[in-house]
Design a protein around this motif. Structure first.
Motif, PDB file in Angstrom:
ATOM      1  N   ALA A 418       0.831  -1.204   0.000  1.00  0.00           N
ATOM      2  CA  ALA A 418       0.000   0.000   0.000  1.00  0.00           C
ATOM      3  C   ALA A 418       0.866   1.255   0.000  1.00  0.00           C
ATOM      4  O   ALA A 418       0.588   2.211  -0.731  1.00  0.00           O
ATOM      5  CB  ALA A 418      -0.926  -0.003   1.219  1.00  0.00           C
ATOM      6  N   GLU A 419       1.944   1.248   0.807  1.00  0.00           N
ATOM      7  CA  GLU A 419       2.810   2.423   0.910  1.00  0.00           C
ATOM      8  C   GLU A 419       3.595   2.661  -0.381  1.00  0.00           C
ATOM      9  O   GLU A 419       3.729   3.798  -0.849  1.00  0.00           O
ATOM     10  CB  GLU A 419       3.790   2.251   2.079  1.00  0.00           C
ATOM     11  N   SER A 420       4.119   1.598  -0.957  1.00  0.00           N
ATOM     12  CA  SER A 420       4.945   1.732  -2.160  1.00  0.00           C
ATOM     13  C   SER A 420       4.119   1.823  -3.440  1.00  0.00           C
ATOM     14  O   SER A 420       4.631   2.209  -4.496  1.00  0.00           O
ATOM     15  CB  SER A 420       5.891   0.535  -2.272  1.00  0.00           C
ATOM     16  N   GLU A 421       2.820   1.454  -3.343  1.00  0.00           N
ATOM     17  CA  GLU A 421       1.921   1.405  -4.497  1.00  0.00           C
ATOM     18  C   GLU A 421       2.447   0.444  -5.565  1.00  0.00           C
ATOM     19  O   GLU A 421       2.272   0.662  -6.765  1.00  0.00           O
ATOM     20  CB  GLU A 421       1.705   2.810  -5.084  1.00  0.00           C
ATOM     21  N   GLU A 422       3.107  -0.598  -5.115  1.00  0.00           N
ATOM     22  CA  GLU A 422       3.657  -1.621  -6.011  1.00  0.00           C
ATOM     23  C   GLU A 422       3.101  -2.997  -5.626  1.00  0.00           C
ATOM     24  O   GLU A 422       2.801  -3.256  -4.465  1.00  0.00           O
ATOM     25  CB  GLU A 422       5.187  -1.655  -5.914  1.00  0.00           C
ATOM     26  N   ARG A 423       2.997  -3.888  -6.653  1.00  0.00           N
ATOM     27  CA  ARG A 423       2.651  -5.291  -6.457  1.00  0.00           C
ATOM     28  C   ARG A 423       1.307  -5.499  -5.741  1.00  0.00           C
ATOM     29  O   ARG A 423       1.102  -6.502  -5.065  1.00  0.00           O
ATOM     30  CB  ARG A 423       3.755  -6.015  -5.673  1.00  0.00           C
ATOM     31  N   GLN A 424       0.392  -4.552  -5.865  1.00  0.00           N
ATOM     32  CA  GLN A 424      -0.876  -4.664  -5.144  1.00  0.00           C
ATOM     33  C   GLN A 424      -1.770  -5.765  -5.728  1.00  0.00           C
ATOM     34  O   GLN A 424      -2.383  -6.537  -4.983  1.00  0.00           O
ATOM     35  CB  GLN A 424      -1.601  -3.312  -5.146  1.00  0.00           C
ATOM     36  N   ASP A 425      -1.838  -5.835  -7.061  1.00  0.00           N
ATOM     37  CA  ASP A 425      -2.667  -6.874  -7.690  1.00  0.00           C
ATOM     38  C   ASP A 425      -2.135  -8.268  -7.366  1.00  0.00           C
ATOM     39  O   ASP A 425      -2.900  -9.198  -7.085  1.00  0.00           O
ATOM     40  CB  ASP A 425      -2.698  -6.671  -9.212  1.00  0.00           C
ATOM     41  N   GLU A 426      -0.802  -8.395  -7.401  1.00  0.00           N
ATOM     42  CA  GLU A 426      -0.187  -9.694  -7.093  1.00  0.00           C
ATOM     43  C   GLU A 426      -0.466 -10.102  -5.650  1.00  0.00           C
ATOM     44  O   GLU A 426      -0.716 -11.275  -5.357  1.00  0.00           O
ATOM     45  CB  GLU A 426       1.326  -9.650  -7.339  1.00  0.00           C
ATOM     46  N   MET A 427      -0.429  -9.119  -4.736  1.00  0.00           N
ATOM     47  CA  MET A 427      -0.685  -9.399  -3.317  1.00  0.00           C
ATOM     48  C   MET A 427      -2.121  -9.882  -3.110  1.00  0.00           C
ATOM     49  O   MET A 427      -2.368 -10.866  -2.401  1.00  0.00           O
ATOM     50  CB  MET A 427      -0.433  -8.144  -2.478  1.00  0.00           C
ATOM     51  N   MET A 428      -3.067  -9.201  -3.759  1.00  0.00           N
ATOM     52  CA  MET A 428      -4.465  -9.584  -3.600  1.00  0.00           C
ATOM     53  C   MET A 428      -4.713 -10.981  -4.173  1.00  0.00           C
ATOM     54  O   MET A 428      -5.388 -11.808  -3.556  1.00  0.00           O
ATOM     55  CB  MET A 428      -5.368  -8.563  -4.297  1.00  0.00           C
ATOM     56  N   GLN A 429      -4.147 -11.256  -5.348  1.00  0.00           N
ATOM     57  CA  GLN A 429      -4.328 -12.572  -5.963  1.00  0.00           C
ATOM     58  C   GLN A 429      -3.706 -13.670  -5.111  1.00  0.00           C
ATOM     59  O   GLN A 429      -4.274 -14.759  -4.954  1.00  0.00           O
ATOM     60  CB  GLN A 429      -3.712 -12.583  -7.362  1.00  0.00           C
ATOM     61  N   CYS A 430      -2.556 -13.371  -4.526  1.00  0.00           N
ATOM     62  CA  CYS A 430      -1.876 -14.335  -3.663  1.00  0.00           C
ATOM     63  C   CYS A 430      -2.727 -14.671  -2.445  1.00  0.00           C
ATOM     64  O   CYS A 430      -2.835 -15.833  -2.034  1.00  0.00           O
ATOM     65  CB  CYS A 430      -0.528 -13.770  -3.238  1.00  0.00           C
ATOM     66  N   LEU A 431      -3.369 -13.663  -1.865  1.00  0.00           N
ATOM     67  CA  LEU A 431      -4.219 -13.887  -0.693  1.00  0.00           C
ATOM     68  C   LEU A 431      -5.470 -14.694  -1.075  1.00  0.00           C
ATOM     69  O   LEU A 431      -5.909 -15.564  -0.317  1.00  0.00           O
ATOM     70  CB  LEU A 431      -4.617 -12.549  -0.064  1.00  0.00           C
ATOM     71  N   LEU A 432      -6.041 -14.387  -2.222  1.00  0.00           N
ATOM     72  CA  LEU A 432      -7.206 -15.152  -2.672  1.00  0.00           C
ATOM     73  C   LEU A 432      -6.855 -16.627  -2.814  1.00  0.00           C
ATOM     74  O   LEU A 432      -7.630 -17.516  -2.421  1.00  0.00           O
ATOM     75  CB  LEU A 432      -7.721 -14.599  -4.001  1.00  0.00           C
ATOM     76  N   ASN A 433      -5.675 -16.893  -3.366  1.00  0.00           N
ATOM     77  CA  ASN A 433      -5.226 -18.289  -3.509  1.00  0.00           C
ATOM     78  C   ASN A 433      -4.982 -18.937  -2.150  1.00  0.00           C
ATOM     79  O   ASN A 433      -5.362 -20.079  -1.906  1.00  0.00           O
ATOM     80  CB  ASN A 433      -3.949 -18.354  -4.342  1.00  0.00           C
ATOM     81  N   ALA A 434      -4.346 -18.170  -1.244  1.00  0.00           N
ATOM     82  CA  ALA A 434      -3.990 -18.722   0.071  1.00  0.00           C
ATOM     83  C   ALA A 434      -5.227 -19.071   0.891  1.00  0.00           C
ATOM     84  O   ALA A 434      -5.227 -20.049   1.649  1.00  0.00           O
ATOM     85  CB  ALA A 434      -3.117 -17.728   0.836  1.00  0.00           C
ATOM     86  N   PHE A 435      -6.306 -18.274   0.728  1.00  0.00           N
ATOM     87  CA  PHE A 435      -7.529 -18.528   1.498  1.00  0.00           C
ATOM     88  C   PHE A 435      -8.543 -19.354   0.694  1.00  0.00           C
ATOM     89  O   PHE A 435      -9.695 -19.491   1.108  1.00  0.00           O
ATOM     90  CB  PHE A 435      -8.147 -17.202   1.941  1.00  0.00           C
TER      91      PHE A 435
END
Length: 630
Positions: A418-435
């Motif tokens: 959120a702070e760097s405004e980088e890799r946000q889509d990848e983070m969200m997709q990773c969490l969706l997969n993890a849960f």
């Protein structure tokens, strides 16, 4: 000149404080029967205690006599009452310090005497504090060590040293502008004693920084020599939970001598750098040294950071293994490395990752101790391109880190995205997969309850099948702290439509549960207040019928106020229309009455046009300010 009435008053106060505590008469006229030989064990003890400084405590340690203990207890009670003016306070302080003179060490190392002195020293002049320190240290300062390493005495030395922050104030209080010589004279003794104490610390560094009480005094000394202070240290109760929030520091002017003394003290501490990685108490001293220097002496801090890192990375380890990996997993040294990472500049962070941590981040994140320095590294790298490499490495092990229960790593990864405004889509997709709610797409609407509870789809919905649809509606439960922190971080992402869609599928009762939950309330507030007017309107539509219950809740009322402040005039009107019919309930509730007043609901009920005019004006002001800030 003091008036005769004031002098007489102080003679009376002094007499009162000097009297031994009177015992209340017991029932039966005080004629309690004594067994033969019971002479008065109390009288015998009193006679023994009147030997004063010759009294011995446990282990042959000199103890303050009982009469003096009673005196200082009454002094503490008198301090709690306050003083009418400065003249009264100064006379009282002078009288008490006269009683302290000649037995300062005994008073400082007594529990009651220590507490009283800690309260008295801030009311004393710098000259008086200097005199107390001079007596505690003895002629050569050699007595400082014994007092500082005492459980009670250490607090007194800390309190005395802290008074150096007032050295400029004392000069400014004079009616005429003081000369430099007058300023030095008023605080000269205290400054000299602080320097003398620092010399004793330098001569006995290893003993001081390893001592559980002495180390705290050294940390206070570092703050004072640097010219910054936090709030006074308090005695923690057994089993009490310390807050992890770092204390707010206040800067103050220091004499030139302190500038050089801090450099000398840090140099002496660096000679004992080996203790920082083997002793947790000593490690805390080094952390304070770095924190103070980072704030007040940035160049010196850079040198110290480089030297400590050189020491840590030069230790012998297994062939091909960085010694830093060993220190990261150690209880004592890992805290020091956390501080180093937080204060490091870009080249040091880059070298740390490239030469020692590259390819090891997931393993370290899974370690029960090393995962904390990895959190600090993730946070510190957010403003640099280095974060992209750290993210790409850590994201490979998100499910394993979740399974290990190290949620701080995942939360920090999201916050840095959120702070760097980088890799946000990848983070969200990773969490969706993890849960387990990424596929099929119909599971996306379940993501918010899963993230907040940190449970996978199958566990949350009690499902053993891989079917996509939610078969039964499960009431929202088990919102946890780290789950709340995670969603609050995700709410700062540019694209948060998945979260908002999931929020809108929750039932009104679930939304009320969120609003009144200690962790969930922060999530609901973050999602509503960061939404567009249209998105907020859809959520508020789901909340209709719950506003009264929210207003009557400690947490819900705060959420409602935050929603109100971010809402349009039309949305406010809808909220007000639902609240006004419950006027008697709201005005009699301890939380809702504040909502009633802040929302000006009396105006809404009886002077609607005036209320509308006020709200429209506030809305225009808020929009104007938001445009300026953007």
């Amino acid at each position: 000149m003091l008036s005769q009435a004031t002098v007489r008053h102080y003679c009376t106060v002094q007499d009162m404080l000097s009297k031994p505590e009177e015992k209340k008469p017991q029932k039966g006229g005080g004629k309690k029967r004594r067994h033969p030989g019971e002479d008065g064990g109390g009288e015998r003890k009193r006679r023994e205690s009147q030997k004063g400084e010759k009294g011995q405590g446990e282990g042959g340690k000199k103890r303050l006599d009982a009469l003096s203990v009673g005196y200082f207890r009454r002094v503490g009670e008198r301090l709690s009452e306050g003083f009418e003016d400065d003249e009264e306070r100064e006379m009282f302080v002078e009288n008490v310090l006269t009683e302290v003179k000649g037995k300062a060490a005994l008073v400082a190392t007594d529990r009651t005497g220590s507490i009283t002195l800690q309260r008295l020293l801030p009311l004393s002049s710098p000259q008086q504090v200097g005199e107390v320190l001079a007596e505690l240290g003895g002629e050569s300062g050699s007595e400082f060590k014994a007092v500082s390493c005492d459980r009670c005495g250490g607090h007194v030395v800390e309190s005395a040293v802290r008074q150096m922050s007032r050295w400029m104030e004392s000069s400014q209080k004079e009616s005429s502008p003081p000369t430099e010589e007058e300023g030095e004279e008023s605080c000269g003794l205290l400054e000299a004693q602080v320097l003398s104490f620092s010399q004793v610390v330098r001569d006995n560094t290893a003993e001081f920084i390893r001592h559980v009480h002495g180390s705290h005094v050294v940390r206070t000394l570092l703050h004072v020599l640097g010219g910054c202070l936090g709030p006074p240290r308090t005695e923690t109760r057994p089993g009490g939970k310390e807050r992890s929030i770092p204390p707010q520091l206040t800067d103050f002017e220091i004499p030139t001598s302190f500038w050089y003394e801090l450099k000398d003290l840090t140099e002496t501490l660096m000679e004992n750098i080996n203790l920082s990685v083997t002793d947790a108490v000593a490690s805390a001293v080094f952390q304070t040294m770095l924190t103070v220097c980072h704030r007040k002496r940035p160049k010196l801090c850079k040198q110290l950071l480089r030297r400590i890192m050189e020491y840590l990375t030069s230790r012998s380890a297994a062939p091909g293994v960085s010694p830093l990996l060993v220190f990261l997993k150690d209880q004592a040294s890992s805290h020091l490395i956390e501080t180093i990472i937080q204060l490091s500049h870009k080249p040091l962070l880059r070298g740390l990752y490239k030469n020692h941590l590259k390819g090891q981040l997931v393993d370290l994140a899974l370690h029960p101790i090393a995962n904390f320095p990895i959190q600090r590294l993730t946070a510190a790298s957010a403003k640099y391109k280095l974060f992209l490499r750290i993210f790409d490495e850590l994201v490979q092990g998100v499910e394993a880190i979740l399974a290990a229960g190290h949620m701080g790593v995942i939360v920090q990864l999201a916050e840095s995205c959120a702070e760097s405004e980088e890799r946000q889509d990848e983070m969200m997709q990773c969490l969706l997969n993890a849960f387990h709610c990424a596929e099929p797409g119909s599971r996306h609407v379940a993501c918010l309850p899963l993230f907040m509870s940190l449970l996978t789809y199958e566990v949350y919905y009690h499902s053993d099948t891989a079917e996509g649809n939610i078969s039964t509606e499960i009431p929202l439960t088990s919102i946890c702290y780290h789950g709340s922190r995670l969603v609050q971080a995700l709410a700062k992402f540019k694209e948060r439509s998945l979260l908002l869609s999931s929020l809108r599928t929750l039932s009104p009762s679930d939304l009320l549960s969120m609003a009144t939950d200690p962790a969930g309330s922060h999530v609901l507030q973050a999602l509503i207040t960061t939404s567009s007017d249209k998105g907020r309107g859809k959520i508020l539509k789901r909340l209709e019928g719950q506003y009264v219950q929210m207003a009557c809740s400690r947490l819900g009322s705060r959420v409602l106020e935050a929603v109100w402040n971010s809402s349009s005039v039309g949305q406010r009107q809808s909220i007000a229309q639902e609240l006004v019919p419950s006027e008697s309930q709201l005005r009699s509730d301890q939380f809702a009455r504040h909502v009633w007043a802040k929302f000006a609901l009396s105006h809404f009920a009886h002077r609607r046009a005036h209320w509308q005019e006020i709200q429209t004006g506030e809305s225009k002001k808020r929009k104007l300010f938001s445009d300026i800030l953007e």
